[in-house]
Design a protein around this motif. Structure first.
Motif, PDB file in Angstrom:
ATOM      1  N   UNK A 291       0.844  -1.195   0.000  1.00  0.00           N
ATOM      2  CA  UNK A 291       0.000   0.000   0.000  1.00  0.00           C
ATOM      3  C   UNK A 291       0.877   1.241   0.000  1.00  0.00           C
ATOM      4  N   UNK A 292       0.278   2.333  -0.412  1.00  0.00           N
ATOM      5  CA  UNK A 292       0.953   3.625  -0.342  1.00  0.00           C
ATOM      6  C   UNK A 292       0.658   4.272   1.005  1.00  0.00           C
ATOM      7  N   UNK A 293       1.646   4.952   1.548  1.00  0.00           N
ATOM      8  CA  UNK A 293       1.439   5.716   2.769  1.00  0.00           C
ATOM      9  C   UNK A 293       1.034   7.140   2.384  1.00  0.00           C
ATOM     10  N   UNK A 294       0.758   7.962   3.379  1.00  0.00           N
ATOM     11  CA  UNK A 294       0.331   9.327   3.088  1.00  0.00           C
ATOM     12  C   UNK A 294       1.468  10.214   2.590  1.00  0.00           C
ATOM     13  N   UNK A 295       2.700   9.759   2.747  1.00  0.00           N
ATOM     14  CA  UNK A 295       3.822  10.524   2.187  1.00  0.00           C
ATOM     15  C   UNK A 295       4.290   9.950   0.852  1.00  0.00           C
ATOM     16  N   UNK A 296       3.472   9.039   0.284  1.00  0.00           N
ATOM     17  CA  UNK A 296       3.748   8.530  -1.055  1.00  0.00           C
ATOM     18  C   UNK A 296       4.690   7.348  -1.124  1.00  0.00           C
ATOM     19  N   UNK A 297       5.154   6.862   0.011  1.00  0.00           N
ATOM     20  CA  UNK A 297       6.051   5.709   0.011  1.00  0.00           C
ATOM     21  C   UNK A 297       5.247   4.411  -0.070  1.00  0.00           C
ATOM     22  N   UNK A 298       5.928   3.335  -0.461  1.00  0.00           N
ATOM     23  CA  UNK A 298       5.296   2.018  -0.519  1.00  0.00           C
ATOM     24  C   UNK A 298       5.619   1.248   0.755  1.00  0.00           C
ATOM     25  N   UNK A 299       4.606   0.626   1.325  1.00  0.00           N
ATOM     26  CA  UNK A 299       4.783  -0.152   2.549  1.00  0.00           C
ATOM     27  C   UNK A 299       4.021  -1.468   2.417  1.00  0.00           C
ATOM     28  N   UNK A 300       4.214  -2.346   3.379  1.00  0.00           N
ATOM     29  CA  UNK A 300       3.501  -3.625   3.411  1.00  0.00           C
ATOM     30  C   UNK A 300       2.591  -3.662   4.628  1.00  0.00           C
ATOM     31  N   UNK A 301       1.353  -4.062   4.407  1.00  0.00           N
ATOM     32  CA  UNK A 301       0.392  -4.174   5.496  1.00  0.00           C
ATOM     33  C   UNK A 301      -0.130  -5.593   5.613  1.00  0.00           C
ATOM     34  N   UNK A 302      -0.772  -5.876   6.737  1.00  0.00           N
ATOM     35  CA  UNK A 302      -1.339  -7.207   6.949  1.00  0.00           C
ATOM     36  C   UNK A 302      -2.636  -7.097   7.742  1.00  0.00           C
ATOM     37  N   UNK A 303      -3.653  -7.825   7.276  1.00  0.00           N
ATOM     38  CA  UNK A 303      -4.920  -7.937   7.984  1.00  0.00           C
ATOM     39  C   UNK A 303      -5.212  -9.405   8.242  1.00  0.00           C
ATOM     40  N   UNK A 304      -5.904  -9.687   9.331  1.00  0.00           N
ATOM     41  CA  UNK A 304      -6.355 -11.039   9.639  1.00  0.00           C
ATOM     42  C   UNK A 304      -7.873 -11.058   9.489  1.00  0.00           C
ATOM     43  N   UNK A 305      -8.364 -11.942   8.608  1.00  0.00           N
ATOM     44  CA  UNK A 305      -9.797 -11.984   8.309  1.00  0.00           C
ATOM     45  C   UNK A 305     -10.283 -13.433   8.221  1.00  0.00           C
ATOM     46  N   UNK A 306     -11.586 -13.605   8.174  1.00  0.00           N
ATOM     47  CA  UNK A 306     -12.193 -14.919   8.006  1.00  0.00           C
ATOM     48  C   UNK A 306     -11.774 -15.525   6.668  1.00  0.00           C
ATOM     49  N   UNK A 307     -11.538 -16.831   6.649  1.00  0.00           N
ATOM     50  CA  UNK A 307     -11.053 -17.493   5.432  1.00  0.00           C
ATOM     51  C   UNK A 307     -11.950 -17.257   4.218  1.00  0.00           C
ATOM     52  N   UNK A 308     -13.261 -17.285   4.408  1.00  0.00           N
ATOM     53  CA  UNK A 308     -14.188 -17.172   3.279  1.00  0.00           C
ATOM     54  C   UNK A 308     -14.134 -15.812   2.597  1.00  0.00           C
ATOM     55  N   UNK A 309     -13.801 -14.769   3.347  1.00  0.00           N
ATOM     56  CA  UNK A 309     -13.779 -13.422   2.760  1.00  0.00           C
ATOM     57  C   UNK A 309     -12.382 -13.018   2.302  1.00  0.00           C
ATOM     58  N   UNK A 310     -11.364 -13.799   2.665  1.00  0.00           N
ATOM     59  CA  UNK A 310      -9.975 -13.414   2.405  1.00  0.00           C
ATOM     60  C   UNK A 310      -9.679 -13.109   0.934  1.00  0.00           C
ATOM     61  N   UNK A 311     -10.137 -13.925  -0.043  1.00  0.00           N
ATOM     62  CA  UNK A 311      -9.829 -13.593  -1.442  1.00  0.00           C
ATOM     63  C   UNK A 311     -10.392 -12.243  -1.880  1.00  0.00           C
ATOM     64  N   UNK A 312     -11.512 -11.870  -1.310  1.00  0.00           N
ATOM     65  CA  UNK A 312     -12.129 -10.597  -1.687  1.00  0.00           C
ATOM     66  C   UNK A 312     -11.459  -9.422  -0.968  1.00  0.00           C
TER      67      UNK A 312
END
Length: 301
Positions: A58-79
């Motif tokens: 994802x892009x940060x607010x200063x325009x740099x590229x970063x990596x993020x991670x979310x934990x979600x239910x398996x069924x919704x993960x592809x979306x």
């Protein structure tokens, strides 16, 4: 011949289009860390084996590229993967995205850090019933730019995070000021097209601008189902949403009928699908597998 080569080249191009997100299972160490930080419990409606990491650029607010991670239910993960893939391609900024165990499950601390997050075994703010975050079926995005707003009985507004009051004016463009970015209003359709049609900004009180979720009935149903059936259900639901939007536009999403309501109509029942599935799973799966009949009256209230 040239036409066939062109079609083949186009197919290869689209099939090889880069993805900026990926899905993985939770590790045993990660699950233990979640338990240790109070983010996971044996009482939670979903356990670690039903949760997935969605890691994305994802892009940060200063325009740099970063990596993020979310934990979600398996069924919704592809979306969820598709949502954040598209946000990256559109240049939508996200301050940061860390699983909430980094904040010991403390939602206020996560919001204060402007942290985008998802799974957290906790109740709804100010209530005893579980939040949809406890099902891995809700996402909070850029809490600073999209604050949680409560109102007292005499009309005073309180903001979480506190500095979120600076974003109480929801206009992206204001005379004499720089355009603002990272507002949830910009991405309502992206979330809706991937099954998260419920936005906290639609609520009267409290107003939760950062919050996107599935319906509660869907969360209950998907956690009652095994992964394969839950994924099939959510995929059909997303197809249903997209078909309704393609046929009738996205401007009526505030009047959208829940897919579970559609299935209840098909099954000629008012019983919740969660209860019905537990009593007669074959009947529910048969309705899900049946091609949905899209019409304006079926899609919208």
């Amino acid at each position: 011949m040239k036409k066939n080569r062109l079609l083949t080249a186009l197919a290869l191009f689209f099939c090889s289009a880069p993805s900026f997100a990926n899905i993985s299972n939770l590790t045993a160490a990660q699950c233990q860390a979640m338990i240790g930080k109070g983010v996971m419990s044996t009482k939670a409606p979903v356990q670690c084996d039903r949760l997935r990491n969605v890691t994305f650029k994802h892009y940060t607010f200063n325009g740099k590229t970063a990596t993020g991670k979310l934990v979600v239910l398996d069924a919704v993960a592809p979306h969820v993967e598709r949502i954040f893939d598209e946000l990256y391609q559109q240049g939508f900024p996200i301050a940061q995205a860390k699983p909430i165990e980094y904040y010991a499950g403390n939602d206020v601390k996560s919001m204060d850090a402007n942290n985008t997050s998802a799974f957290n075994y906790r109740p709804i703010a100010g209530k005893s019933s579980l939040s949809l975050h406890a099902y891995g079926a809700a996402i909070d995005i850029n809490p600073l730019q999209n604050p949680f707003v409560e109102f007292t009985s005499w009309g005073t507004a309180t903001f979480k995070p506190l500095k979120g009051h600076e974003y109480s004016n929801r206009m992206l463009q204001r005379l004499g000021k720089e355009d603002r970015k990272g507002f949830a209003e910009e991405v309502i359709n992206i979330f809706a097209q991937n099954g998260f049609i419920y936005w906290g900004g639609y609520w009267d009180t409290p107003i939760d601008f950062q919050h996107f979720q599935t319906s509660r009935d869907m969360a209950y149903l998907m956690t009652a189902m095994p992964t394969k059936e839950a994924s099939l259900f959510f995929n059909h639901y997303v197809d249903w949403v997209q078909s309704c939007q393609q046929n009738y536009g996205s401007k009526q999403m505030n009047k959208f009928k829940d897919y579970t309501s559609y299935l209840q109509t098909e099954l000629k029942t008012t019983t919740s699908l969660n209860r019905l599935y537990k009593a007669n799973p074959n009947a529910v799966m048969q309705a899900i597998n049946k091609k949905a009949q899209v019409s304006q009256s079926r899609c919208f209230k």
